[in-house]
Design a protein around this motif. Structure first.
Motif, short mmCIF file in Angstrom:
data_model
loop_
_atom_site.label_atom_id
_atom_site.label_comp_id
_atom_site.label_asym_id
_atom_site.label_seq_id
_atom_site.Cartn_x
_atom_site.Cartn_y
_atom_site.Cartn_z
N PHE A 1411 0.87 -1.18 0.00
CA PHE A 1411 0.00 0.00 0.00
C PHE A 1411 0.90 1.23 0.00
O PHE A 1411 1.77 1.36 0.85
CB PHE A 1411 -0.90 0.03 1.24
N SER A 1412 0.65 2.13 -0.93
CA SER A 1412 1.50 3.31 -1.05
C SER A 1412 0.68 4.59 -0.95
O SER A 1412 0.88 5.54 -1.70
CB SER A 1412 2.25 3.27 -2.39
N ASN A 1413 -0.24 4.61 0.00
CA ASN A 1413 -1.11 5.78 0.14
C ASN A 1413 -0.54 6.83 1.09
O ASN A 1413 -1.17 7.86 1.30
CB ASN A 1413 -2.50 5.36 0.63
N HIS A 1414 0.60 6.53 1.68
CA HIS A 1414 1.18 7.45 2.65
C HIS A 1414 2.33 8.22 2.02
O HIS A 1414 2.91 7.81 1.01
CB HIS A 1414 1.68 6.69 3.89
N SER A 1415 2.65 9.35 2.67
CA SER A 1415 3.78 10.16 2.19
C SER A 1415 4.80 10.39 3.29
O SER A 1415 5.69 11.21 3.13
CB SER A 1415 3.27 11.51 1.66
#
Length: 1803
Positions: A1411-1415
């Motif tokens: 999951f790559s929804n964070h920064s």
């Protein structure tokens, strides 16, 4: 032919320049009142830029400075509007030339060219003067008519063009002459360089001040009578420094005259003969000019006592100023004891008067000078008193200054030490350029005097090079230069011989006057009878290889100065000061000049006091050898610098210098570097010295790896191999076993030189494991280091062929070996020397000097008594081979570089080849030219001499043969047919076969009897063939190339005998076999001579077979048999049995050497090849014979060929843009040419039914053709943006896959010609190969990025990670679909000469999803207990919700204004709680992100943890404020924003909280390393608090009656909830703090994540690891399990959430789950930390972990055949597997060593 197009051949290795400071490079330039012509201004600016490329100490830089001045002056005098166009053109020409010279490829020539570059600069200066004068009226007559000026300009054009050509070609010729000669119009006197001019009066004193007293003549007589002053010096001006010399030291002293911030005492010190007295005279002259000389005193031995000094100065100071005179006179009259002692005289007649007149003299301070203080008679009692008065001068007024010059005598040095005294030392030995320039000026002055004395001496005698060699020998020692000049002047009648003798002898040259001078120094220091301490100390200092400190000497001479001897080391060293300098705080000791060593070690010269001072070199070396070995025995140990991690390279060690200083004292560093040099210095009789033998045994048996460790850290590992060879040779006659061990250790040091230099830990971690198991060193040491990798091979491993290497100062262009094989001579680039070295050890025996430039040719005479050299200075020289003396020549034979020389068989003649295109034969002793041939029309690169012929090879691509008796050409020139220059030739010992090597990378063989070429050219090199040599039996030919390799060939068959010999890192320029054929010796442009062992050649074994670049490969039968085709053979590989067979393809050599493509029929019986000869050939694979062909039709090179599925047809595609189809049964054309492409056809394939053929082209399209009609089935398939190379039909015939240089694969519907599915991407290089699986669902691709990728066609995703291991382009790929491998293997063929088979089912750690929804960092994760939702939070304050199973994103929102530290989900799955660095807690609706409760802000610090109660009505939180707080989240109470309960008791931040026993208990973990158990939600009663962790508790989980905790101490602990007692052993495994833990639903597994970037699973009952660690590339901060425990998610510092399947992880049990086999060899390719779970070998050989940490270094010979985790087999390379079961690394690397066995204390 344009010479400058071949400038690369002239280039020499680069030389680093030094930056020029702004003050030096002319940035202050301005152009006065006029504006200079643009062209000359640009020229000046270009010169300034060029000067930045010159090293500031180079002579060319000095010349450039002069030129800059000339250009600057020209610019200032030349108005723009008054300069003719032709002069402007001259400036433009100069500008363009200077810009040309700045090209990077010419940078080293700016230094190396000592003729052409100065000539260019001088001509520019001359042109600038000419241009300047063109604008001056007074020079109009001098310049003459316009025609004369035009002639001058044309002359400039010609000379600049010639100089530019020579510079570009690298030809350093002296061609400079002035064009313009200015007449002196208004001569001006030359200024004195050192000082400003002064119009002083002749009077040496000034008028008295108005209030000064006057003295009568009678009273002045009293001064003279009372003081008896000394007036010894005369002829002052004749003893000053030569004009223009000693500028630097004079400037420093004269600047000191008026510097108020400097001490007022200056001590000028230096060894005898450094010019102190001449400097003193120059200072006196300057002081006289400034009217500040208050007196000088020149001590002369045995002429002056201490009493005379201050008396004389009192008189001279009185003469300097009337006021001082009055004070001195009055003191003499009124004070009767003023002359009673030295100290009273100083105080009353010097100090008193100067202080009394301080105000009068403030503006013109007096300066006095004492010269030669050490010459004062020292037998008087007042000598010490005199010395004590000198530093007292500093108490005088600051403007009163004292200059003292002396030798560095011990008592003088001590009296000035620590005092306020300015010290200037005149150095000898390693001196600066200014001192060298001064000595050169002195010598030039002396030589000019000689030329005046004898008018027959040429004006250019001696040449610049000879003078410079004398300067180098003098090394700042003016006395030596003067004595050498005296010797030459005394022998003017035989001046050339005498000059050569001195140059060859250098400091060792015997001069009687010099020896007398040295004897005088020794007498003064020791009185003629030295103690034994002198020889011990001086012997150590004189023979040391680098300066030693006083502390070093104490360790090396600890038995020479016992405490009861009454002699101290320090006192002895200070007595040596005239010969030894003591420098710096560490008291570093160095000989002041080499002449002292030469004298003291020469028994014929050092005869003073019955040779009492003589140093026996052999004995001194023996003592130092013993001392060094003892120092190492005592100081060496494992991990000497206490390095914490093996991942760190040496250069990455923090504060490395401080670490080395702390752990490796300088005496140990010296011993490690130079023990072998001292061992070499011992005499042959000492080779049975039992003390040395025993010390060497101890060293070789116990300490050798620790020694390498020290050398590695010091950056001196290059000395290891030669040092061990020296030991091996020394031990050979004494202890054969030790000698063999030392020789073996030398091979170890050489083979692993790169990794030893890079990293000290990897001596043990990488080098030792890769040593051959048969190695003596391996056998002795490997059991001491059991926890390293285990290297497995099926075949016996031997040391690489390279035995050792000799580093040189420059490129090696020529090598010749003495007939006895014991010595070799090597010619160097730009070094102007030929090295003569011992073959056994590599020790330099002597150098052949007197060369004027690069030596390109060297040859021993047949008898071995003489050496001939050819040089870029166009001269031939003949040297005595025994001692290097020049005996004949130099003979200037040619007008250009001499490239090659060869001796006649009788040794009476020499043949030379030159760039002047001529071949000459000369008489050795006279240099008379016997034959002068000019048949070649280009440079002659190589010559040979036989009994009947001499031969030459040239850049005109011919070899010519001449009759040795007549010099006439023997037949026509042999035109070799090669397309490049002929760079080398060789002839077999029987003179029957001639070989020629060319720039086109080929070698051709020529039958000397039939005068015809033999066979086809030998191909294999990829660069110019620079060197050739036949073996003694003529059966082998060795070749050296610009591809950095050496190859050996079978002369009879033309086949390669072995793998290329690697080792050189630049062009191989010279080759020679040793006479016994045991060694092959090479020289190269990598500044190295290398020795290859002919018994250790990398001969091809059963699994290698000498493969070339593979063009095709496929599997047949059950999939266990692999077929492959390289450039010359067909290969059959049985993977089950590991057996390999190959069949050479016979005949058609030209076709095979130009092969571009190959294909194998599906049944494996046929091979089709296509080549640059525009033909296709179909071969019988079993017999190797051509069945059909050459099949001709194409009009250009053929790059693609393919078989039909039934094997009956072959299709080919060519650069002629056409496709042909051929019958494989009859060889006839089936159809074609098929025309439609507008670019080269680079790919081709058949459809499964054989009815279609598809082609790919450089026109970026693919075309499908009907085989029957020859027509296009569709219009060209257009989508790709670059060339189409790889094509393949799916087995079901529905699809066509095309691979392109645009890095993508496109799938086409064959029926419609339309694109289907998404393009397959991911490669980082051009696609070269594409193929399908048998079920048409998967595609395998290979590319120029050297990787293979396997795709799911429909999903467009990779089925596994890219397959890495090849080191060159992938040429073919295929699925191995059969019963043998069940379709789960692929094969690949590569230009690296290997075929690899890969397993797709081999376990890997591919994660399920990301999951790559964070920064930002993900600090917390939670999974819903009722569905599959995963909640994650990050440091931006964002909450993200997704489906953990499908990966579908649900929602997100910004929950806080700062980091979210923790998220929790209620038991019903409806609510989320978050806590943050903003000190608040909130409760949210999980479905829409609506805030339900909060924010609560009761904490006064960051809230670190939060948890719901089992019923979901309450929250607990932990904070940095050290409290735990309970909250009622019912809306009725939550609005109050007050905690229900506050739990106090922790002493640190509360990092974790949890409920236990259904919510009746609260558990908390804190930074205070304790766990607390509290009662309920309402009560704040502390039930118990317990500890055990050694660091902060970071995470808490509760399961039943167990508490699980993780800590900063890298451990997990399990506790009994009731008692706080530890239940199981502490769980270890992580190597960094464990940030979070999670429990499986049954509580039987603990999952943990850590700062060590790993996820681990442990058994909660035993604490044992259940699986391999899962590695990531970043720190992991949070972890959670899905409700069924099937998935584990973790978040970390890479701002992503990773999800893994637990069942996959559980199968990863180490090591059982990772055991692999190469037939009978079993190994585990994964370490217990999971760091090397997947790897390939990048450039440099390092295997790296997930965070690029250096794990292990792989030697180059093993890289191509290295198994990776997915490797199933490799053809074409030595298969190498790594067993990592025992491998420790990183911070655990010290554990690689077994615990030392305790000793009994007896040795």
């Amino acid at each position: 032919m344009q010479r400058d197009t071949r400038a690369r051949d002239r280039s020499l290795p680069g030389m680093t320049g030094h930056m020029i400071t702004p003050g030096e490079n002319g940035q202050e330039l301005f152009f006065g009142p006029h504006t200079a012509p643009n062209s000359f201004k640009r020229s000046l600016e270009s010169l300034i830029e060029l000067m930045k490329l010159f090293p500031s100490e180079s002579s060319n830089y000095e010349t450039a400075r002069i030129t800059r001045t000339a250009l600057k002056t020209a610019c200032e005098f030349m108005p723009t509007d008054d300069v003719e166009n032709d002069v402007q053109h001259l400036g433009e020409e100069i500008h363009e030339l200077l810009v040309h010279m700045q090209a990077p490829k010419y940078s080293e020539r700016l230094v190396s060219q000592v003729y052409v570059v100065p000539s260019i600069l001088n001509l520019i200066a001359n042109a600038a003067t000419f241009a300047e004068d063109c604008s001056k009226p007074e020079f109009k007559e001098e310049l003459g008519t316009a025609e004369l000026r035009k002639a001058s300009l044309e002359d400039y054009d010609r000379k600049f063009a010639r100089l530019k050509r020579n510079f570009t070609a690298g030809k350093d010729n002296s061609e400079y002459t002035d064009v313009y000669y200015r007449k002196q119009i208004a001569p001006t006197p030359a200024p004195i360089p050192s000082f400003e001019e002064d119009d002083r009066s002749e009077a040496s004193t000034v008028e008295p001040e108005p209030d000064a007293q006057t003295i009568s003549l009678g009273e002045e007589q009293k001064l003279s009578d009372s003081l008896s002053p000394d007036f010894t010096p005369t002829n002052m001006l004749n003893q000053c420094c030569l004009e223009g010399t000693r500028r630097d030291v004079l400037y420093r002293i004269t600047s000191w005259f008026d510097d108020p911030n400097e001490p007022n005492v200056l001590w000028l010190t230096g060894a005898p003969g450094t010019g102190k007295t001449t400097i003193a005279w120059s200072l006196i002259a300057e002081l006289e000019k400034q009217q500040r000389s208050a007196g000088e005193f020149f001590f002369r031995q045995n002429q002056h006592s201490p009493y005379q000094l201050w008396r004389s100065f009192a008189y001279k100071m009185a003469k300097f100023h009337p006021a001082i005179k009055a004070e001195v006179y009055n003191t003499l009259v009124n004070d009767n004891d003023a002359l009673d002692s030295v100290d009273l005289t100083f105080e009353k007649l010097i100090v008193g008067p100067l202080k009394a007149t301080e105000a009068l003299l403030a503006n013109r301070g007096p300066i006095i000078l004492i010269d030669g203080l050490e010459q004062c008679a020292q037998g008087y009692d007042d000598w010490k008193t005199l010395l004590e008065t000198l530093p007292k001068w500093s108490s005088l007024p600051h403007h009163c200054k004292l200059v003292v010059t002396s030798r560095p005598q011990d008592d003088i040095q001590k009296v000035f030490e620590g005092k306020d005294v300015k010290r200037i030392e005149l150095l000898t030995g390693d001196v600066d350029s200014d001192t060298n320039d001064d000595i050169r000026a002195y010598l030039n002055h002396r030589f000019a005097e000689m030329r005046k004395q004898d008018k027959t001496i040429p004006e250019d005698w001696p040449d610049w090079d000879s003078t410079w060699k004398l300067v180098e020998h003098a090394s700042g020692f003016f006395k030596w230069a003067a004595i050498a000049a005296d010797g030459i002047q005394a022998a003017l009648a035989d001046r050339e011989r005498h000059l050569s003798t001195i140059i060859d002898g250098g400091p060792a040259t015997k001069f009687d006057s010099l020896d007398e001078y040295l004897e005088e120094i020794l007498r003064m220091a020791f009185g003629g009878s030295p103690a034994e301490a002198f020889r011990a100390t001086m012997g150590t200092i004189a023979l040391s290889k680098e300066p030693l400190t006083m502390n070093d000497l104490e360790h090396f001479l600890d038995d020479r100065f016992p405490s009861d001897s009454g002699v101290s080391l320090e006192d002895t060293c200070y007595k040596l000061l005239p010969m030894v300098s003591i420098n710096g705080d560490n008291k570093s000791l160095t000989l002041r000049h080499k002449v002292f060593k030469e004298y003291l070690t020469d028994p014929k010269r050092c005869t003073l006091s019955d040779s009492a001072f003589l140093i026996d070199q052999s004995q001194a070396h023996r003592k130092m050898t013993v001392s060094c070995l003892k120092v190492m025995q005592k100081g060496l140990k494992f991990n000497i610098c206490e390095l914490k991690s093996s991942y760190m390279m040496n250069f990455e060690i923090e504060d490395k210098d401080a670490v080395l200083e702390k752990h490796i004292p300088s005496y140990l560093a010296y011993a490690c570097q130079f023990w072998a040099d001292h061992l070499r210095g011992t005499s042959a009789t000492e080779k049975r010295d039992t003390e040395i033998v025993n010390l060497l045994r101890n060293f070789l048996h116990l300490h050798i790896l620790y020694w390498l460790e020290v050398l590695s850290l010091l950056g001196k590992s290059n000395v290891a191999s030669r040092s061990l060879l020296a030991a091996a040779e020394w031990l050979e006659t004494t202890d054969k076993d030790l000698s063999l061990l030392a020789a073996d250790a030398s091979r170890f040091a050489l083979t692993f030189a790169d990794v030893i230099a890079d990293s000290a830990p990897h001596i043990y971690m990488s080098a030792l494991p890769f040593a051959p198991p048969s190695s003596l060193l391996y056998k002795r040491y490997h059991e001491q280091f059991p926890r390293t990798i285990k290297v497995l091979h099926e075949e016996e491993i031997r040391w690489p062929a390279m035995r050792f290497s000799i580093p040189t100062n420059n490129s090696v262009y020529a090598v010749s070996i003495h007939p006895d094989g014991k010595r070799l001579a090597a010619g160097m680039a730009s070094d102007t020397n030929v090295l003569v070295v011992a073959v056994a050890t590599g020790e330099t025996l002597f150098k052949l000097t007197n060369h004027g430039s690069t030596v390109r040719a060297v040859a021993y005479s047949p008898s071995g008594k003489r050496i001939a050299t050819g040089c870029d200075d166009r001269r031939l020289r003949i040297f005595e081979a025994e001692n290097g003396a020049l005996i004949f020549g130099p003979f200037e034979l040619h007008s250009d570089w001499i490239r090659s020389v060869a001796w006649s068989t009788d040794g009476q003649r020499i043949v030379t080849g030159s760039d002047d295109r001529k071949v000459k034969v000369v008489a050795v002793e006279t240099g008379q030219v016997i034959y002068d041939t000019a048949f070649h029309n280009d440079w002659v690169r190589a010559v040979l001499y036989t009994q009947e012929f001499f031969l030459s090879g040239s850049d005109d691509r011919t070899v010519r043969i001449y009759d040795a008796a007549t010099g006439a050409a023997s037949g026509e020139a042999w035109v070799t047919g090669q397309t490049g220059y002929i760079r080398s030739i060789a002839i077999s010992p029987d003179n029957r076969i001639l070989a020629a090597g060319s720039d086109d990378s080929t070698i051709v063989l020529y039958n000397m009897e039939t005068r015809t070429m033999i066979g086809q050219p030998l191909r294999g090199h990829t660069g110019s063939v620079r060197a050739l040599i036949f073996s003694k039996d003529g059966q082998r030919l060795a070749s050296g190339s610009e591809d950095y390799t050496i190859r050996l060939w079978d002369v009879q068959t033309g086949r390669k005998l072995c793998d290329p010999l690697h080792g050189h890192t630049n062009y191989v320029a010279a080759l020679k076999f040793s006479p016994d054929m045991k060694q092959l010796i090479s020289g190269g442009e990598d500044y190295c001579i290398r020795f290859f062992d002919m018994d250790s050649l990398p001969l091809w074994g059963k699994s290698l077979g000498g493969t070339g670049p593979f063009r095709a490969a496929r599997s047949i039968g059950d999939g266990s048999t692999i077929l492959a085709c390289d450039g010359s053979s067909f290969w059959r590989w049985d993977m089950k049995e590991g057996q390999v067979e190959n069949k050479l393809l016979e005949d058609h050599t030209e076709h095979l050497t130009g092969m571009q493509s190959a294909a194998i029929s599906p049944d494996g019986k046929l091979v089709a090849t296509a080549a640059r000869d525009r033909a296709v050939i179909i071969w019988d694979a079993e017999g190797g014979k051509a069945l059909w062909g050459p099949l001709e039709g194409h009009m250009d090179d053929i790059y693609a060929v393919s078989f039909s599925y039934d094997g009956k047809m072959v299709a080919s595609g060519s650069d002629d843009q056409k496709v042909w189809v051929w019958s494989a049964v009859t060889g006839e054309r089936v159809c074609g040419p098929l025309e439609g492409h507008t670019g080269s056809v680079r790919g081709i394939c058949f459809s499964p039914d054989g009815k279609q053929v598809a082609s790919g082209s450089n026109d970026n399209t693919a075309i499908i053709w009907s085989v029957e009609s020859g027509e296009k089935v569709h219009e060209p398939l257009e989508y790709h943006r670059d060339w189409v190379y790889g094509l393949a039909y799916s087995p079901d015939g529905l699809y066509l896959a095309t691979g392109s240089d645009d890095y993508s694969v496109v799938i086409w519907d064959v029926a419609t010609g339309e694109r289907v599915f998404n393009p397959l991407t991911g490669h980082g290089g051009y696609l070269r190969a594409v193929n399908w699986s048998s079920d048409s669902k998967r595609i395998v691709t290979g590319a120029l990025d050297n990787t293979i990728r396997v795709f799911d066609v429909e999903a467009g995703t990779l089925l596994c990670e890219p397959l890495t291991g090849h080191s060159n382009t992938i040429t073919a790929v295929a699925f191995c679909t059969s019963s043998f491998n069940e379709g789960h293997e692929v094969l690949s063929a590569s230009m690296d000469g290997t075929v690899r088979v890969w397993g797709l089912k081999v376990r890997s750690f591919t994660k399920m999803r990301t999951f790559s929804n964070h920064s930002d960092w993900v600090h917390s994760i939670a999974v819903s207990p009722v569905d599959d939702l995963i909640v994650s939070s990050d440091d931006t304050g964002k909450v993200v919700i997704a489906d953990i199973v499908t990966g579908d994103f649900k929602t997100s929102w910004d929950a806080h204004s700062d980091w979210i530290r923790c998220v929790a989900i209620s038991a019903d799955g409806k609510k989320i709680a978050t806590c943050s660095d903003d000190r608040t807690i909130s409760v949210w609706n999980i479905s829409d992100g609506e805030r339900l409760v909060g924010p609560f802000d009761g904490h006064t610090g960051t809230v670190l943890s939060v948890e719901f109660s089992p019923g979901g009505n309450f929250l607990i939180s932990g904070s940095e404020d050290t409290t735990v707080q309970a909250w009622d989240i019912h809306p009725k109470f939550s609005a109050l924003n007050n905690p229900l309960t506050i739990y106090r008791g922790h002493k640190g931040a509360v990092n974790a909280v949890a409920y236990a026993r259904g919510g009746s208990l609260i558990v908390s973990g804190s930074a205070d390393a304790e766990i607390a158990v509290w009662e309920g939600t309402v009560s704040d009663r502390l039930i118990m608090r317990f500890g055990g962790h050694e660091g902060a508790v970071l995470s808490i989980r509760v399961s039943g009656e167990k508490i699980f905790s993780s800590s900063e101490d890298k451990t997990i602990r399990i506790w009994d909830l009731s008692t706080g007692r530890s239940l199981v052993s502490i769980i270890h495994g992580h190597t960094a703090p464990i940030n979070a833990i999670a429990l499986s639903p049954d509580g039987m597994r603990v999952v943990s994540v850590s700062d060590d970037a790993s996820l681990r699973i442990f058994d909660s009952e035993t604490g044992e690891p259940c699986t391999m660690p899962q590695r990531t590339s970043s720190r992991l901060l949070s972890v959670a399990l899905s409700r069924d425990g099937a998935l584990v998610a973790c978040g970390g510092t890479d701002a992503s959430v990773l999800v893994w399947r637990v069942d996959m992880i559980r199968r990863a049990v180490w090591p059982d789950g990772f055991i692999r086999k190469i037939r009978k060899l079993e190994f585990c390719m994964v370490d217990d930390q999971g760091v090397l779970s997947d790897f390939s070998v990048p450039d440099g050989g390092w295997l790296r972990g997930s965070k690029s940490e250096a794990m292990v270094w792989i030697p180059s010979v093993y890289r191509t055949g290295l198994w990776t985790p997915r490797t199933v087999g490799i053809l074409g390379a030595l298969e190498t597997a790594l067993d990592l079961r025992s491998f420790v690394h990183g911070t655990r690397w010290e554990q690689c060593r077994a615990e030392p066995v305790p000793t009994s204390g007896k040795s």
